[in-house]
Scaffold this motif. Structure first.
Motif, mmCIF file in Angstrom:
data_model
loop_
_atom_site.group_PDB
_atom_site.id
_atom_site.type_symbol
_atom_site.label_atom_id
_atom_site.label_comp_id
_atom_site.label_asym_id
_atom_site.label_seq_id
_atom_site.Cartn_x
_atom_site.Cartn_y
_atom_site.Cartn_z
ATOM 1 N N ASN A 1 0.833 -1.206 0.000
ATOM 2 C CA ASN A 1 0.000 0.000 0.000
ATOM 3 C C ASN A 1 0.861 1.246 0.000
ATOM 4 O OD1 ASN A 1 -2.503 -1.163 -0.208
ATOM 5 N ND2 ASN A 1 -2.610 -1.543 1.984
ATOM 6 N N SER A 2 1.648 1.388 -1.053
ATOM 7 C CA SER A 2 2.617 2.474 -1.164
ATOM 8 C C SER A 2 2.307 3.359 -2.361
ATOM 9 C CB SER A 2 4.007 1.865 -1.328
ATOM 10 O OG SER A 2 4.945 2.829 -1.720
ATOM 11 N N LEU A 3 2.510 4.665 -2.185
ATOM 12 C CA LEU A 3 2.486 5.626 -3.282
ATOM 13 C C LEU A 3 3.912 6.131 -3.466
ATOM 14 C CD1 LEU A 3 -0.664 7.838 -2.597
ATOM 15 C CD2 LEU A 3 -0.353 6.160 -4.409
ATOM 16 N N GLY A 4 4.318 6.290 -4.705
ATOM 17 C CA GLY A 4 5.660 6.786 -4.957
ATOM 18 C C GLY A 4 5.654 7.907 -5.961
ATOM 19 N N LEU B 1 10.517 8.698 -4.149
ATOM 20 C CA LEU B 1 10.039 8.996 -2.798
ATOM 21 C C LEU B 1 8.836 8.102 -2.526
ATOM 22 C CD1 LEU B 1 11.499 11.552 -3.992
ATOM 23 C CD2 LEU B 1 10.126 12.878 -2.424
ATOM 24 N N HIS B 2 8.869 7.346 -1.440
ATOM 25 C CA HIS B 2 7.806 6.393 -1.140
ATOM 26 C C HIS B 2 7.063 6.769 0.142
ATOM 27 C CE1 HIS B 2 10.757 4.061 -3.569
ATOM 28 N NE2 HIS B 2 9.641 3.844 -4.239
ATOM 29 N N TYR B 3 5.743 6.633 0.065
ATOM 30 C CA TYR B 3 4.855 6.977 1.177
ATOM 31 C C TYR B 3 3.807 5.884 1.355
ATOM 32 C CZ TYR B 3 6.706 11.614 0.154
ATOM 33 O OH TYR B 3 7.548 12.671 -0.093
ATOM 34 N N ARG B 4 3.282 5.775 2.551
ATOM 35 C CA ARG B 4 2.150 4.878 2.779
ATOM 36 C C ARG B 4 0.958 5.378 1.971
ATOM 37 N NH1 ARG B 4 4.363 0.684 4.135
ATOM 38 N NH2 ARG B 4 5.466 0.640 6.079
ATOM 39 N N TYR B 5 0.126 4.471 1.523
ATOM 40 C CA TYR B 5 -1.075 4.736 0.735
ATOM 41 C C TYR B 5 -2.250 4.677 1.702
ATOM 42 C CZ TYR B 5 -4.459 3.394 -2.995
ATOM 43 O OH TYR B 5 -5.503 3.309 -3.869
ATOM 44 N N VAL B 6 -2.879 5.814 1.953
ATOM 45 C CA VAL B 6 -3.953 5.859 2.952
ATOM 46 C C VAL B 6 -5.215 6.515 2.382
ATOM 47 C CG1 VAL B 6 -2.327 5.929 4.899
ATOM 48 C CG2 VAL B 6 -3.152 8.062 3.917
ATOM 49 N N PRO B 7 -6.377 6.109 2.867
ATOM 50 C CA PRO B 7 -7.614 6.739 2.392
ATOM 51 C C PRO B 7 -7.722 8.172 2.917
ATOM 52 C CG PRO B 7 -8.094 5.097 4.076
ATOM 53 C CD PRO B 7 -6.622 5.038 3.812
ATOM 54 N N SER B 8 -8.356 9.019 2.115
ATOM 55 C CA SER B 8 -8.591 10.400 2.518
ATOM 56 C C SER B 8 -10.013 10.498 3.062
ATOM 57 C CB SER B 8 -8.418 11.343 1.330
ATOM 58 O OG SER B 8 -8.866 12.638 1.679
ATOM 59 N N GLY C 1 0.515 8.942 2.777
ATOM 60 C CA GLY C 1 0.554 9.007 4.235
ATOM 61 C C GLY C 1 1.979 9.254 4.697
ATOM 62 N N ALA C 2 2.384 8.560 5.733
ATOM 63 C CA ALA C 2 3.735 8.717 6.288
ATOM 64 C C ALA C 2 4.794 8.264 5.282
ATOM 65 C CB ALA C 2 3.856 7.905 7.571
ATOM 66 N N PRO C 3 5.927 8.984 5.211
ATOM 67 C CA PRO C 3 7.004 8.550 4.314
ATOM 68 C C PRO C 3 7.613 7.238 4.804
ATOM 69 C CG PRO C 3 7.711 10.411 5.657
ATOM 70 C CD PRO C 3 6.264 10.187 5.955
ATOM 71 N N THR C 4 8.047 6.400 3.848
ATOM 72 C CA THR C 4 8.694 5.142 4.225
ATOM 73 C C THR C 4 10.173 5.126 3.868
ATOM 74 O OG1 THR C 4 8.007 4.134 2.148
ATOM 75 C CG2 THR C 4 6.561 3.821 4.053
#
Length: 177
Positions: free
Chosen positions: A60-63, A91-98, A114-117
């Protein structure tokens, strides 16, 4: 285990970059610098956007993939091999619902970083990173780089490429800007 799995998928994403590297000879002494980038390049947050990525499943990552001016010019010109000075950041971040957006939509359909990983870098320097086709790889979590043992097992820059390509992480899309 989740962090290790996330890292492996992130490395797989960066592995596309390695496919473009042509084999390069080592230094005259037979030695070359380790293929590990140990400092975060300055100003990377001001670089231009290349692409975005979503890793589903357990990650569940967004980059966001960014490139410095040298990288952007090489992408636009279709230049292979990429010239020295090319730096690509992931740059990688957690994928979270808005929750805020989903209230407007009336259903769960909007997701945000979400939070950076971690942050990863590929740096082209044919002399410094001769042993890995001219590319150095960096992985940073919480502002700290991976140690040598970690980097040797995780870095795509330690592997030789099979064929060159411009498909680094994802294709650069020029929307006329």
């Amino acid at each position: 285990m989740k962090h290790f799995t996330f890292f492996l998928v992130a490395v797989a994403t960066m592995a596309g970059l390695v496919a473009l590297i042509a084999a390069a000879p080592g230094h005259a002494s037979g030695e070359s610098a380790p293929a590990f980038v140990t400092e975060i390049p300055h100003g990377y947050r001001d670089w231009r956007w290349i692409s975005s990525a979503h890793e589903a499943g357990n990650l569940n990552s967004l980059g966001a993939v960014l490139g410095n001016d040298v990288a952007i010019k090489a992408y636009r010109d279709g230049k292979l091999p990429f010239p020295d000075g090319t730096i690509i950041a992931a740059l990688h971040y957690r994928y979270v619902p808005s929750e805020e957006n989903n209230k407007v939509f009336g259903q769960a359909q909007s997701f945000v970083p979400g939070a950076p990983t971690n942050i990863q870098f590929m740096v082209k320097d044919t002399k410094k990173y001769a042993a890995t086709g001219g590319w150095g790889f960096g992985h940073f979590a919480d502002g700290k780089h991976g140690d040598a043992a970690f980097m040797k097992t995780a870095s795509p820059a330690t592997r030789r490429p099979k064929r060159p390509t411009l498909s680094l992480l994802t294709m650069y899309l020029d929307a006329g800007s």
